[in-house]
Design a protein around this motif. Structure first.
Motif, PDB file in Angstrom:
ATOM      1  N   VAL A 186       0.836  -1.204   0.000  1.00 58.19           N
ATOM      2  CA  VAL A 186       0.000   0.000   0.000  1.00 58.19           C
ATOM      3  C   VAL A 186       0.873   1.256   0.000  1.00 58.19           C
ATOM      4  O   VAL A 186       0.697   2.164  -0.822  1.00 58.19           O
ATOM      5  N   MET A 187       1.840   1.314   0.904  1.00 54.59           N
ATOM      6  CA  MET A 187       2.692   2.495   0.998  1.00 54.59           C
ATOM      7  C   MET A 187       3.546   2.653  -0.261  1.00 54.59           C
ATOM      8  O   MET A 187       3.734   3.776  -0.755  1.00 54.59           O
ATOM      9  N   ALA A 188       4.058   1.560  -0.795  1.00 52.61           N
ATOM     10  CA  ALA A 188       4.884   1.640  -2.006  1.00 52.61           C
ATOM     11  C   ALA A 188       4.076   2.164  -3.184  1.00 52.61           C
ATOM     12  O   ALA A 188       4.587   2.952  -3.997  1.00 52.61           O
ATOM     13  N   THR A 189       2.825   1.762  -3.287  1.00 51.10           N
ATOM     14  CA  THR A 189       1.977   2.229  -4.391  1.00 51.10           C
ATOM     15  C   THR A 189       1.757   3.736  -4.309  1.00 51.10           C
ATOM     16  O   THR A 189       1.813   4.443  -5.316  1.00 51.10           O
ATOM     17  N   ILE A 190       1.529   4.225  -3.103  1.00 55.25           N
ATOM     18  CA  ILE A 190       1.332   5.667  -2.925  1.00 55.25           C
ATOM     19  C   ILE A 190       2.634   6.425  -3.187  1.00 55.25           C
ATOM     20  O   ILE A 190       2.645   7.485  -3.822  1.00 55.25           O
ATOM     21  N   MET A 191       3.750   5.867  -2.730  1.00 55.85           N
ATOM     22  CA  MET A 191       5.046   6.527  -2.899  1.00 55.85           C
ATOM     23  C   MET A 191       5.462   6.607  -4.362  1.00 55.85           C
ATOM     24  O   MET A 191       6.220   7.501  -4.748  1.00 55.85           O
ATOM     25  N   LEU A 192       4.978   5.691  -5.184  1.00 47.39           N
ATOM     26  CA  LEU A 192       5.358   5.694  -6.593  1.00 47.39           C
ATOM     27  C   LEU A 192       5.010   7.019  -7.258  1.00 47.39           C
ATOM     28  O   LEU A 192       5.825   7.614  -7.971  1.00 47.39           O
ATOM     29  N   GLY A 193       3.795   7.491  -7.014  1.00 48.42           N
ATOM     30  CA  GLY A 193       3.407   8.789  -7.566  1.00 48.42           C
ATOM     31  C   GLY A 193       4.259   9.913  -7.019  1.00 48.42           C
ATOM     32  O   GLY A 193       4.621  10.850  -7.747  1.00 48.42           O
ATOM     33  N   THR A 194       4.610   9.816  -5.731  1.00 50.43           N
ATOM     34  CA  THR A 194       5.467  10.832  -5.124  1.00 50.43           C
ATOM     35  C   THR A 194       6.833  10.865  -5.790  1.00 50.43           C
ATOM     36  O   THR A 194       7.409  11.936  -6.016  1.00 50.43           O
ATOM     37  N   PHE A 195       7.368   9.696  -6.140  1.00 48.77           N
ATOM     38  CA  PHE A 195       8.689   9.636  -6.758  1.00 48.77           C
ATOM     39  C   PHE A 195       8.674  10.178  -8.183  1.00 48.77           C
ATOM     40  O   PHE A 195       9.666  10.744  -8.640  1.00 48.77           O
ATOM     41  N   VAL A 196       7.584   9.986  -8.889  1.00 48.84           N
ATOM     42  CA  VAL A 196       7.465  10.592 -10.223  1.00 48.84           C
ATOM     43  C   VAL A 196       7.538  12.114 -10.099  1.00 48.84           C
ATOM     44  O   VAL A 196       8.241  12.789 -10.865  1.00 48.84           O
ATOM     45  N   ALA A 197       6.818  12.651  -9.122  1.00 40.96           N
ATOM     46  CA  ALA A 197       6.861  14.101  -8.892  1.00 40.96           C
ATOM     47  C   ALA A 197       8.237  14.543  -8.407  1.00 40.96           C
ATOM     48  O   ALA A 197       8.719  15.630  -8.773  1.00 40.96           O
ATOM     49  N   LEU A 198       8.892  13.716  -7.598  1.00 41.22           N
ATOM     50  CA  LEU A 198      10.214  14.073  -7.085  1.00 41.22           C
ATOM     51  C   LEU A 198      11.241  14.127  -8.212  1.00 41.22           C
ATOM     52  O   LEU A 198      12.107  15.013  -8.238  1.00 41.22           O
TER      53      LEU A 198
ATOM     54  N   SER B 213       0.948  15.932 -13.666  1.00 38.35           N
ATOM     55  CA  SER B 213      -0.105  15.988 -12.650  1.00 38.35           C
ATOM     56  C   SER B 213      -1.056  14.807 -12.764  1.00 38.35           C
ATOM     57  O   SER B 213      -1.425  14.189 -11.750  1.00 38.35           O
ATOM     58  N   VAL B 214      -1.457  14.470 -13.986  1.00 40.08           N
ATOM     59  CA  VAL B 214      -2.379  13.351 -14.190  1.00 40.08           C
ATOM     60  C   VAL B 214      -1.729  12.042 -13.756  1.00 40.08           C
ATOM     61  O   VAL B 214      -2.367  11.182 -13.119  1.00 40.08           O
ATOM     62  N   THR B 215      -0.450  11.863 -14.065  1.00 40.55           N
ATOM     63  CA  THR B 215       0.247  10.632 -13.696  1.00 40.55           C
ATOM     64  C   THR B 215       0.361  10.493 -12.183  1.00 40.55           C
ATOM     65  O   THR B 215       0.078   9.427 -11.625  1.00 40.55           O
ATOM     66  N   VAL B 216       0.780  11.559 -11.517  1.00 34.84           N
ATOM     67  CA  VAL B 216       0.899  11.507 -10.057  1.00 34.84           C
ATOM     68  C   VAL B 216      -0.464  11.248  -9.419  1.00 34.84           C
ATOM     69  O   VAL B 216      -0.587  10.433  -8.495  1.00 34.84           O
ATOM     70  N   LEU B 217      -1.495  11.911  -9.909  1.00 35.77           N
ATOM     71  CA  LEU B 217      -2.841  11.718  -9.372  1.00 35.77           C
ATOM     72  C   LEU B 217      -3.298  10.279  -9.565  1.00 35.77           C
ATOM     73  O   LEU B 217      -3.909   9.684  -8.669  1.00 35.77           O
ATOM     74  N   ALA B 218      -3.005   9.692 -10.720  1.00 38.34           N
ATOM     75  CA  ALA B 218      -3.422   8.311 -10.990  1.00 38.34           C
ATOM     76  C   ALA B 218      -2.780   7.342 -10.001  1.00 38.34           C
ATOM     77  O   ALA B 218      -3.446   6.446  -9.461  1.00 38.34           O
ATOM     78  N   PHE B 219      -1.495   7.522  -9.731  1.00 40.09           N
ATOM     79  CA  PHE B 219      -0.819   6.616  -8.804  1.00 40.09           C
ATOM     80  C   PHE B 219      -1.318   6.818  -7.375  1.00 40.09           C
ATOM     81  O   PHE B 219      -1.457   5.848  -6.617  1.00 40.09           O
ATOM     82  N   ILE B 220      -1.584   8.046  -6.988  1.00 38.74           N
ATOM     83  CA  ILE B 220      -2.104   8.295  -5.643  1.00 38.74           C
ATOM     84  C   ILE B 220      -3.500   7.705  -5.490  1.00 38.74           C
ATOM     85  O   ILE B 220      -3.824   7.092  -4.463  1.00 38.74           O
ATOM     86  N   MET B 221      -4.346   7.874  -6.513  1.00 42.26           N
ATOM     87  CA  MET B 221      -5.689   7.270  -6.477  1.00 42.26           C
ATOM     88  C   MET B 221      -5.600   5.753  -6.392  1.00 42.26           C
ATOM     89  O   MET B 221      -6.354   5.108  -5.642  1.00 42.26           O
ATOM     90  N   LEU B 222      -4.671   5.159  -7.151  1.00 41.79           N
ATOM     91  CA  LEU B 222      -4.492   3.703  -7.105  1.00 41.79           C
ATOM     92  C   LEU B 222      -4.060   3.273  -5.713  1.00 41.79           C
ATOM     93  O   LEU B 222      -4.576   2.281  -5.167  1.00 41.79           O
ATOM     94  N   GLY B 223      -3.120   4.007  -5.129  1.00 39.40           N
ATOM     95  CA  GLY B 223      -2.664   3.666  -3.788  1.00 39.40           C
ATOM     96  C   GLY B 223      -3.769   3.768  -2.753  1.00 39.40           C
ATOM     97  O   GLY B 223      -3.878   2.913  -1.862  1.00 39.40           O
ATOM     98  N   ASP B 224      -4.592   4.798  -2.858  1.00 49.53           N
ATOM     99  CA  ASP B 224      -5.717   4.939  -1.921  1.00 49.53           C
ATOM    100  C   ASP B 224      -6.697   3.781  -2.062  1.00 49.53           C
ATOM    101  O   ASP B 224      -7.205   3.263  -1.058  1.00 49.53           O
ATOM    102  N   ALA B 225      -6.973   3.382  -3.301  1.00 52.76           N
ATOM    103  CA  ALA B 225      -7.902   2.271  -3.516  1.00 52.76           C
ATOM    104  C   ALA B 225      -7.339   0.964  -2.962  1.00 52.76           C
ATOM    105  O   ALA B 225      -8.063   0.174  -2.332  1.00 52.76           O
TER     106      ALA B 225
END
Length: 302
Positions: A222-234, A280-292
């Protein structure tokens, strides 16, 4: 689903299994495929992954081919996003930029998940002296500011490409996963089935791989999925600051950095809006996936 599992009349494995008879992963998948947030984000990520692997499917031009005579031209037929300062096609560069940005995010996430799981898992399983040592090591890395640390280390590296960026993100981001893995292992090793396996003579490798890991990996995923979007933004942030990917690499961060001049943005806003929107769309998609995924795997949310 294992062989012999009940199926629905239409052949969908597990569809007719009552909730109390399903395991954690089967129950999570049952919830995920009915969650519109998961479906939309997963399809979007699948599309982004496909164009990252094969950008030529929808962008046939060379992202490095530029015509200075067309510098800052607006969108037109055949060049939907217009041209940037150097006369490069913004649409082509936006499509090809997905490869580097998503590759950094995925590779850094795999590195963080592996390193953090090993350190945190060993700390939780071994306990005592080793728990203290590994926990203090985790605290040391927690004290290093991510962006500042990345700027300092990447400024000293002469290598180019995605791997220095991946390495520094993984080296500075694993402590959060380590803490989660440690807590999950501490909880899992106290379960009755682990104690029973230990009393029957199960060795450390068997306890870890067969009994503890399958029941402690969910919060890490779960945490890795959410972090993936963060790393794209980073990656985009570091490239924007000039210490991440650098030209001639093609990434959204590089293009956003090149388009950040205020005068250019006022005269030709398309050079910034399209790569920024893709990011923005990519980061949002990964964060939404992680939340789900979090909602599906967290029993407290059921």
């Amino acid at each position: 689903m294992a062989a012999g599992s009940p199926s629905s009349p239409d052949g969908t494995a597990g569809a007719g299994v009552p909730p109390e008879a399903r395991g954690l992963w089967a129950d999570a998948w049952h919830d995920l495929r009915r969650n519109p947030v998961f479906v939309v984000s997963a399809l979007l990520i699948l599309f982004l992954t496909v164009i990252a692997l094969w950008p030529g499917l929808i962008a046939t031009q060379d992202p490095q081919r530029c015509e200075l005579g067309r510098s800052l031209e607006g969108p037109s037929a055949g060049h939907w996003f217009g041209f940037d300062t150097q006369g490069c096609d913004v649409y082509t560069r936006t499509v090809h930029g997905a490869r580097a940005s998503i590759a950094v995010g995925i590779c850094a996430t795999l590195g963080v998940a592996l390193l953090g799981s090993v350190v945190g898992g060993l700390a939780g399983f071994l306990g005592g002296f080793w728990d203290e040592v590994l926990s203090r090591l985790t605290d040391v890395f927690f004290g290093i500011p991510m962006v500042l640390g990345a700027i300092v280390f990447l400024s000293m590296v002469t290598l180019t490409g995605i791997w220095p960026v991946v390495a520094i993100i993984a080296a500075l981001s694993w402590p959060q996963i380590a803490r989660i893995a440690r807590g999950a292992v501490l909880a899992a090793k106290e379960h009755d089935y682990v104690q029973a396996a230990r009393s029957l003579g199960a060795g450390t490798p068997r306890l870890l791989l067969r009994h503890i890991l399958p029941n402690a990996i969910a919060p890490v995923i779960v945490m890795a999925t959410i972090m993936l979007g963060t790393f794209v933004a980073l990656e985009a942030t570091l490239s924007y600051l000039g210490v991440g990917l650098k030209p001639p690499s093609v990434s959204w961060g590089v293009d956003i950095s090149a388009a950040s001049d205020g005068m250019q943005f006022r005269n030709a806003p398309h050079i910034l809006l399209y790569p920024a929107a893709a990011l923005s769309v990519t980061v949002l998609a990964f964060i939404m996936l992680g939340d789900a995924v979090r909602d599906a795997l967290d029993p407290k949310l059921r």
